[in-house]
Enzyme design. Sequence first.
Site, PDB file in Angstrom:
ATOM      1  N   ASN A 176       0.881  -1.171   0.000  1.00  0.00           N
ATOM      2  CA  ASN A 176       0.000   0.000   0.000  1.00  0.00           C
ATOM      3  C   ASN A 176       0.916   1.216   0.000  1.00  0.00           C
ATOM      4  O   ASN A 176       1.422   1.618   1.045  1.00  0.00           O
ATOM      5  CB  ASN A 176      -0.907  -0.014   1.227  1.00  0.00           C
ATOM      6  CG  ASN A 176      -1.926   1.114   1.225  1.00  0.00           C
ATOM      7  OD1 ASN A 176      -1.851   2.030   0.403  1.00  0.00           O
ATOM      8  ND2 ASN A 176      -2.875   1.062   2.137  1.00  0.00           N
TER       9      ASN A 176
ATOM     10  N   ARG B 249      -2.113  -2.107  -3.765  1.00  0.00           N
ATOM     11  CA  ARG B 249      -3.395  -1.426  -3.597  1.00  0.00           C
ATOM     12  C   ARG B 249      -3.396  -0.175  -4.466  1.00  0.00           C
ATOM     13  O   ARG B 249      -2.503   0.657  -4.385  1.00  0.00           O
ATOM     14  CB  ARG B 249      -3.609  -1.018  -2.144  1.00  0.00           C
ATOM     15  CG  ARG B 249      -4.943  -0.290  -1.940  1.00  0.00           C
ATOM     16  CD  ARG B 249      -4.966   0.569  -0.692  1.00  0.00           C
ATOM     17  NE  ARG B 249      -6.217   1.303  -0.590  1.00  0.00           N
ATOM     18  CZ  ARG B 249      -6.367   2.407   0.117  1.00  0.00           C
ATOM     19  NH1 ARG B 249      -5.352   2.917   0.788  1.00  0.00           N
ATOM     20  NH2 ARG B 249      -7.542   3.017   0.160  1.00  0.00           N
TER      21      ARG B 249
ATOM     22  N   ASP C 219      -9.368  -0.339  -5.341  1.00  0.00           N
ATOM     23  CA  ASP C 219     -10.403   0.018  -4.369  1.00  0.00           C
ATOM     24  C   ASP C 219     -11.769   0.155  -5.025  1.00  0.00           C
ATOM     25  O   ASP C 219     -12.799  -0.068  -4.393  1.00  0.00           O
ATOM     26  CB  ASP C 219     -10.058   1.363  -3.715  1.00  0.00           C
ATOM     27  CG  ASP C 219      -9.204   1.212  -2.473  1.00  0.00           C
ATOM     28  OD1 ASP C 219      -8.551   0.168  -2.325  1.00  0.00           O
ATOM     29  OD2 ASP C 219      -9.197   2.144  -1.654  1.00  0.00           O
TER      30      ASP C 219
ATOM     31  N   MET D  85      -9.171  11.637  15.764  1.00  0.00           N
ATOM     32  CA  MET D  85     -10.373  11.553  16.581  1.00  0.00           C
ATOM     33  C   MET D  85     -10.055  11.481  18.072  1.00  0.00           C
ATOM     34  O   MET D  85     -10.829  11.970  18.904  1.00  0.00           O
ATOM     35  CB  MET D  85     -11.217  10.348  16.139  1.00  0.00           C
ATOM     36  CG  MET D  85     -12.506  10.155  16.934  1.00  0.00           C
ATOM     37  SD  MET D  85     -13.593  11.615  16.973  1.00  0.00           S
ATOM     38  CE  MET D  85     -14.302  11.558  15.318  1.00  0.00           C
TER      39      MET D  85
ATOM     40  N   GLY E 183     -13.460   3.095  13.471  1.00  0.00           N
ATOM     41  CA  GLY E 183     -14.557   2.132  13.555  1.00  0.00           C
ATOM     42  C   GLY E 183     -14.261   0.969  14.478  1.00  0.00           C
ATOM     43  O   GLY E 183     -15.140   0.492  15.204  1.00  0.00           O
ATOM     44  N   GLU E 184     -13.012   0.518  14.478  1.00  0.00           N
ATOM     45  CA  GLU E 184     -12.625  -0.622  15.317  1.00  0.00           C
ATOM     46  C   GLU E 184     -12.315  -0.223  16.755  1.00  0.00           C
ATOM     47  O   GLU E 184     -12.515  -1.019  17.677  1.00  0.00           O
ATOM     48  CB  GLU E 184     -11.386  -1.307  14.721  1.00  0.00           C
ATOM     49  CG  GLU E 184     -11.634  -1.985  13.390  1.00  0.00           C
ATOM     50  CD  GLU E 184     -10.336  -2.433  12.723  1.00  0.00           C
ATOM     51  OE1 GLU E 184      -9.367  -2.728  13.456  1.00  0.00           O
ATOM     52  OE2 GLU E 184     -10.283  -2.472  11.481  1.00  0.00           O
ATOM     53  N   ASN E 185     -11.838   1.010  16.957  1.00  0.00           N
ATOM     54  CA  ASN E 185     -11.266   1.367  18.255  1.00  0.00           C
ATOM     55  C   ASN E 185     -12.025   2.411  19.059  1.00  0.00           C
ATOM     56  O   ASN E 185     -11.748   2.563  20.251  1.00  0.00           O
ATOM     57  CB  ASN E 185      -9.823   1.855  18.052  1.00  0.00           C
ATOM     58  CG  ASN E 185      -8.930   0.766  17.486  1.00  0.00           C
ATOM     59  OD1 ASN E 185      -8.756  -0.279  18.097  1.00  0.00           O
ATOM     60  ND2 ASN E 185      -8.381   0.991  16.302  1.00  0.00           N
TER      61      ASN E 185
END
EC number: 2.7.2.1
Length: 397
Positions: free
Chosen positions: A8, A89, A146, A284, A333-335
């Site tokens: 990536n 990617r 993508d 965030m 989203g995961e954390n």
Amino acid sequence: MTKTIAINAGSSSLKWQLYEMPEEVVLAKGLIERIGLRDSVSTVKFADRSESQTLDIADHVQAVKILLDDLIRFDIIKSYDEITGVGHRVVAGGEYFKESSLVDEYALAKIEELSASAPLHNPGAASGIRAFKELLPDITSVAVFDTAFHTSMPEVAYRYPVPNRYYTDYQVRKYGAHGTSHQYVSQEAAKLLGKPIEETKIITAHVGNGVSITAVDGGKSVDTSMGLTPLGGVMMGTRTGDLDPAIIPFIIDREPDMADAERIRHVFNKESGLLGISEKSSDMRDIIAGKEAGDEKCTLAYDLYVDRLRKYIAQYFGVMNGADAIVFTAGIGENSADVRASVLDGLTWFGIEVDPEKNVFGRVGDITTADSAVKVFVIPTDEELVIARDVERLKTK
């Protein structure tokens, strides 16, 4: 057994993961940052070890050379010959690439041509591809797009209401992004639901510094939030998300230097989103800390972000006439249990019942109660694994 590298590459970075295939065993992973700048950093992680070095890396060719040399230096491989494939990617595949593709000079030229649709991403990917082709010219080289997962969108979802000539002459339409991630987590969600993916309706939320939401009906993308470029859709770390197009001439009338397309592109991609509203950070974690400390700008940035996420998720219930599950993935989203709870708090009308304890303490899996009409899953994405699988598949064709 063969070894495949998933790459990536960004304009100044190169993230990589080395797999033993087809066993799908991760042998090593790493990140090279600040390519083209002073004090570049290369980090390699393997066998419970993490090794970093600081040096000057001029370009992607030198970065790839350092990556390969590190694999030898740390005895991860004995020879370059052990590597038989590399997957890259690529964010924008346009209408040219409907699926992952072997990379020849024609394909590489098309990837570079499509840089206008992903100016922050495609040039770096092309540089990574050229670097590997120079250093390992005989291995299988694959581009994983993508946008490919989103080519199943119906025309009603991907067309913009602008004069037809903009579509026919310039292919101005929605392409989406993060397709590899949306594909992977929707497949994992179907397993958790215990249903064939063809019988599921899943809303996937890839929420990181970049954010996109996708409606996945029967395993196929039927709509997604990002548009012609990854600037569209939901508010992001430094990107605006959707805007009234009239904002552009309005600002140009007042700030003539904004008439430069590159300047507009920079402001909307790099100075907006959480950073633009908070005037503090695009991260965030910093926004939440500021909000908790009473910072009004951080609070507004957080509330705007949650509002835009919630609206897109809600609209995709309408697109698919319901949903079996919502999936949160990627860094935020995961954390971030806070973000998930805030978004879902406004979606209870759909029969979603979040289990607060599962949301806070359960890092992976179902975070709803047994009575929830719609399941909500936290699923770590694994784009690199999808890339490695596509390399393996195309090597055997």
